[in-house]
Design a protein around this motif. Sequence first.
Motif, PDB file in Angstrom:
ATOM      1  N   PRO A  50       0.833  -1.211   0.000  1.00  0.00           N
ATOM      2  CA  PRO A  50       0.000   0.000   0.000  1.00  0.00           C
ATOM      3  C   PRO A  50       0.862   1.253   0.000  1.00  0.00           C
ATOM      4  CG  PRO A  50      -0.789  -1.583   1.627  1.00  0.00           C
ATOM      5  CD  PRO A  50       0.532  -2.090   1.138  1.00  0.00           C
ATOM      6  N   GLY A  51       0.491   2.234  -0.821  1.00  0.00           N
ATOM      7  CA  GLY A  51       1.232   3.486  -0.891  1.00  0.00           C
ATOM      8  C   GLY A  51       0.776   4.472   0.165  1.00  0.00           C
ATOM      9  N   GLU A  52       1.594   5.469   0.352  1.00  0.00           N
ATOM     10  CA  GLU A  52       1.332   6.476   1.389  1.00  0.00           C
ATOM     11  C   GLU A  52       0.032   7.226   1.130  1.00  0.00           C
ATOM     12  OE1 GLU A  52       3.558  10.493   3.150  1.00  0.00           O
ATOM     13  OE2 GLU A  52       4.595   9.163   1.729  1.00  0.00           O
ATOM     14  N   HIS A  53      -0.313   7.408  -0.128  1.00  0.00           N
ATOM     15  CA  HIS A  53      -1.474   8.236  -0.470  1.00  0.00           C
ATOM     16  C   HIS A  53      -2.587   7.435  -1.148  1.00  0.00           C
ATOM     17  CE1 HIS A  53       1.298  11.419   0.514  1.00  0.00           C
ATOM     18  NE2 HIS A  53       2.089  11.109  -0.499  1.00  0.00           N
ATOM     19  N   MET A  54      -2.678   6.133  -0.880  1.00  0.00           N
ATOM     20  CA  MET A  54      -3.658   5.301  -1.576  1.00  0.00           C
ATOM     21  C   MET A  54      -5.084   5.696  -1.208  1.00  0.00           C
ATOM     22  SD  MET A  54      -3.599   1.555   0.279  1.00  0.00           S
ATOM     23  CE  MET A  54      -5.197   1.062  -0.393  1.00  0.00           C
ATOM     24  N   ALA A  55      -5.977   5.519  -2.172  1.00  0.00           N
ATOM     25  CA  ALA A  55      -7.388   5.843  -1.977  1.00  0.00           C
ATOM     26  C   ALA A  55      -8.020   4.876  -0.972  1.00  0.00           C
ATOM     27  CB  ALA A  55      -8.122   5.754  -3.311  1.00  0.00           C
ATOM     28  N   ASP A  56      -9.014   5.371  -0.260  1.00  0.00           N
ATOM     29  CA  ASP A  56      -9.753   4.534   0.687  1.00  0.00           C
ATOM     30  C   ASP A  56     -10.856   3.814  -0.087  1.00  0.00           C
ATOM     31  OD1 ASP A  56     -11.077   3.328   2.747  1.00  0.00           O
ATOM     32  OD2 ASP A  56     -11.359   5.138   3.952  1.00  0.00           O
ATOM     33  N   LEU A  57     -10.500   2.695  -0.683  1.00  0.00           N
ATOM     34  CA  LEU A  57     -11.448   1.957  -1.516  1.00  0.00           C
ATOM     35  C   LEU A  57     -12.582   1.381  -0.684  1.00  0.00           C
ATOM     36  CD1 LEU A  57      -8.944   0.048  -3.848  1.00  0.00           C
ATOM     37  CD2 LEU A  57     -10.117   2.211  -4.284  1.00  0.00           C
ATOM     38  N   ALA A  58     -12.257   0.934   0.517  1.00  0.00           N
ATOM     39  CA  ALA A  58     -13.281   0.334   1.376  1.00  0.00           C
ATOM     40  C   ALA A  58     -14.406   1.307   1.666  1.00  0.00           C
ATOM     41  CB  ALA A  58     -12.645  -0.160   2.672  1.00  0.00           C
ATOM     42  N   ALA A  59     -14.071   2.589   1.798  1.00  0.00           N
ATOM     43  CA  ALA A  59     -15.090   3.607   2.076  1.00  0.00           C
ATOM     44  C   ALA A  59     -16.066   3.746   0.918  1.00  0.00           C
ATOM     45  CB  ALA A  59     -14.424   4.951   2.377  1.00  0.00           C
ATOM     46  N   LEU A  60     -15.624   3.355  -0.288  1.00  0.00           N
ATOM     47  CA  LEU A  60     -16.488   3.416  -1.467  1.00  0.00           C
ATOM     48  C   LEU A  60     -17.314   2.138  -1.631  1.00  0.00           C
ATOM     49  CD1 LEU A  60     -13.941   4.931  -4.032  1.00  0.00           C
ATOM     50  CD2 LEU A  60     -15.769   6.138  -2.817  1.00  0.00           C
ATOM     51  N   GLY A  61     -17.032   1.152  -0.797  1.00  0.00           N
ATOM     52  CA  GLY A  61     -17.728  -0.124  -0.920  1.00  0.00           C
ATOM     53  C   GLY A  61     -16.978  -1.127  -1.773  1.00  0.00           C
TER      54      GLY A  61
END
Length: 430
Positions: A50-61
């Motif tokens: 995982p990168g330092e600035h990765m998107a929060d995919l879980a928050a999107l479902g």
Amino acid sequence: MTHPTATKVLVIGYVWPEPRSSAASGHVMQILETFLQQGWEVTFSSPASPGEHMADLAALGIREVPIELNNSSFDTFISELAPDIVLFDQFMMEEQFGWRVEQHCPNALRVLETSDLQSLRHARHQRLKDRLKNNSDQDDFSDLFAPALHEEFLSMAHSDLAKREIAALYRCDLNLMISAVEIALLVEQFGLPRHLLHECPLMVDSPSAPPRTFADRAHFLSIGNFRHAPNWDAVLWMKSTVWPLIRQQLPDAQLHIYGAYTPPKATALHNAAQGFHVLNRAEDALQVMAAARVCLAPLRFGAGIKGKLLDAMMCGTPSVTTPIGAEGMHGDARWPGAITHSAREFATRAVALYTDEALWQAAQQTGNTLLGERYQRAIHGPALIEKLRYCQQNLQALRAQNFTGSMLRHHSHKSTQYMSQWIEAKNKNK
């Protein structure tokens, strides 16, 4: 909640998406959001850390599942998931996992998201290196910009990278291409069947608020991930040649350069006395773009289409770039700023845009028009879904038309399978 019969999509990413760090990740996020809007069930996997600035995919479902290279645990994972569509993000992921997908989910639609043609970008980079080695002129690079498609083909055809990348395109059922220029190159020069390619550019919604005015802006801006070689080369050319020419005409001009993962070699170029400010990653790229008067993108090589220049249009910020920068982005329409072939021309046009309000306003309006005509999510999102559904419904017929892809899968996947299994066995015996 997703419907019990919702389409299941597995995305295998080369990296975990960082949409604020690169246009490639931004494009992946746009595709993921398009899937979610259909009520599809999306799982994202990657062998990368995982990168330092990765998107929060879980928050999107979106379900997040780390995977490993050369490990049969992936076989169990994909068999249990049983996806309807598998999207490979970059061709290396198809090389690594394509044979496993075919073996365990043979009826899944296999799609490759290319971001850009890496073999084209690398061929252009080599051409620039050769040019710099054999010619000391740092000003005029018109001999490098936008050659004929056949010249591009000749510069790529001998490379192992091109053979690997184009073989991966053949092995997939559909390939998402970000640039019409690259589609033309693949069809007209490499002979790929047109039905294997679908143009899917960067997709955005129209800005909801009017852009800031000429008087309400200041400074030049350049932005881009420093890990991306074309961006780093652009910074070096600006420092050595382009920016001194701009400062000759505008002695008080200031250039703000933002980039994710700023290395020490970039920080070392910072010189406030010269108005050359090398900054770190912008927390909000659109915010700094909207505050700038002119965006500079002196790209001497690259491929695909440029997220920074689309961001400039979104923010009503005129831009100055090269034919490489503008490639595939405007068709026959005018450019919202200037397309230039030399450092001197670049500097002259940049200064004119910065100081002439009428010229600047006309460029801003041109960008707004281009945005509406070429990049609307409301057009490209449904077109992508329609194409995927068509391919699903006609999968066997489409595969029957692609004997070359079938042949390449047979030979390449067998060798990849045996190598992967050998590596896995070797790792277990350590």
